[in-house]
Enzyme design. Structure first.
Site, PDB file in Angstrom:
ATOM      1  N   GLU A  15      -2.784  -6.629  -4.163  1.00  0.00           N
ATOM      2  CA  GLU A  15      -2.068  -6.026  -3.025  1.00  0.00           C
ATOM      3  C   GLU A  15      -1.005  -5.046  -3.514  1.00  0.00           C
ATOM      4  O   GLU A  15      -0.672  -4.989  -4.693  1.00  0.00           O
ATOM      5  CB  GLU A  15      -1.378  -7.108  -2.190  1.00  0.00           C
ATOM      6  N   ASN A 143       1.921  -6.349   7.579  1.00  0.00           N
ATOM      7  CA  ASN A 143       1.237  -5.619   6.517  1.00  0.00           C
ATOM      8  C   ASN A 143       1.743  -4.191   6.415  1.00  0.00           C
ATOM      9  O   ASN A 143       2.940  -3.967   6.335  1.00  0.00           O
ATOM     10  CB  ASN A 143      -0.281  -5.692   6.729  1.00  0.00           C
ATOM     11  N   ASP A 191      -5.020  -3.209   6.957  1.00  0.00           N
ATOM     12  CA  ASP A 191      -4.186  -3.971   6.023  1.00  0.00           C
ATOM     13  C   ASP A 191      -3.068  -3.063   5.526  1.00  0.00           C
ATOM     14  O   ASP A 191      -2.194  -2.677   6.288  1.00  0.00           O
ATOM     15  CB  ASP A 191      -5.065  -4.508   4.892  1.00  0.00           C
TER      16      ASP A 191
END
Length: 281
Positions: A15, A143, A191
């Site tokens: 991420e 997010n 996302d």
């Protein structure tokens, strides 16, 4: 467009890619493995550092080192690796998730519950002295967060809503929030995001196997197909900030995910990004 492998890795939940202009490197995290990765495209040099608890994001600090959005709050790493808490606020079942640094040098940090329960997360603004102001409450999975090149607009994603929102800014305050674009059912969930130099918004689609680019008026104008099912976030980096880096995940994909799931991918010469600001704390 060509998709290459920048770093072959088996990250459970890669991420938060961020270009660290001062050190000419990309920073990204593996949330579930509690690790911070760095990668220098010029020479291939890599580092991996453990954090001891889930880490949702790691961003450069103006004085050197990193600010990190951890399970139990916001922490600071100095250049020598020394760690201190800027804000410690542990809550069982909750952790830090994505985060971004605003043009004024404050950190906008998201949280979520481990079970992704609706309303269990939030988005907060954290100043360099540790002052916290909740921006959005009642969030499920906080997010993607990013700003337009002139800083007047902020984009934000609460993934289960399938919506990318745009907020008009007045200084540090949001004065208006509305839907910017919606991802249709079956195409995955929005996302992480980044905003390029032209004000276009690039969004990674979890379970969608692609990155989409939306024009400033919310129109979808480009789709980048990826070889993995779960891209998580994207950021421009490298020479001229023209290469698009994409983090990916392999968690929840069973025993035989795509071999590149969990790797850091790169799309060379995908566009032109802007240098992200560093946290001023």
């Amino acid at each position: 467009m060509r998709v290459d492998v920048a770093v072959r890795e088996c990250a459970a939940l890669g991420e938060g890619p961020t270009w660290d202009a001062s050190n000419r490197r990309l920073i990204w995290v593996d949330i579930l493995a509690s690790r911070i990765h760095t990668y220098e495209p010029a020479n291939g040099r890599r580092t991996v550092m453990g954090t001891g608890q889930h880490v949702g994001a790691a961003k450069p600090r103006a004085r050197g080192g990193l600010v990190v959005n951890l399970r139990d709050g916001i922490g600071l790493y100095d250049t020598d690796g020394a760690f201190t808490w800027l804000l410690r606020d542990p809550l069982p079942g909750r952790r830090g998730n994505d985060a971004a640094v605003a043009p004024d040098g404050a950190l906008w940090a998201g949280t979520m519950r481990d079970d992704e329960a609706p309303g269990g997360g939030s988005l907060s603004r954290v100043t360099p002295d540790g002052t916290v102001t909740e921006v959005f409450g009642g969030v499920a999975v906080s997010n993607g967060t990013g700003w337009s090149p002139d800083g007047t607009l902020m984009y934000y994603i609460d993934s289960p809503t399938r919506r990318i929102d745009v907020c008009r800014m007045s200084g540090e305050h949001i004065v208006d929030r509305r839907a910017f674009a919606t991802v249709e059912p079956g195409a995955g969930f929005p996302d992480g995001l980044t905003v390029d130099a032209a004000g276009c918004v690039w969004v990674a689609l979890w379970d969608g196997g692609q990155v989409r680019r939306y024009t400033p008026d919310g129109r979808l104008d480009r789709t980048l197909a990826l070889p993995v099912r779960r891209p998580t976030a994207c950021a421009f980096g490298g020479p001229g900030l023209r290469d698009l880096y994409v983090t990916t995940a392999r968690t929840g994909l069973g025993r035989h995910p795509h071999p590149l799931s969990g790797s850091l991918l790169v799309v060379p010469d995908a566009g032109e990004g802007t240098a992200p600001p560093a946290f001023r704390g």
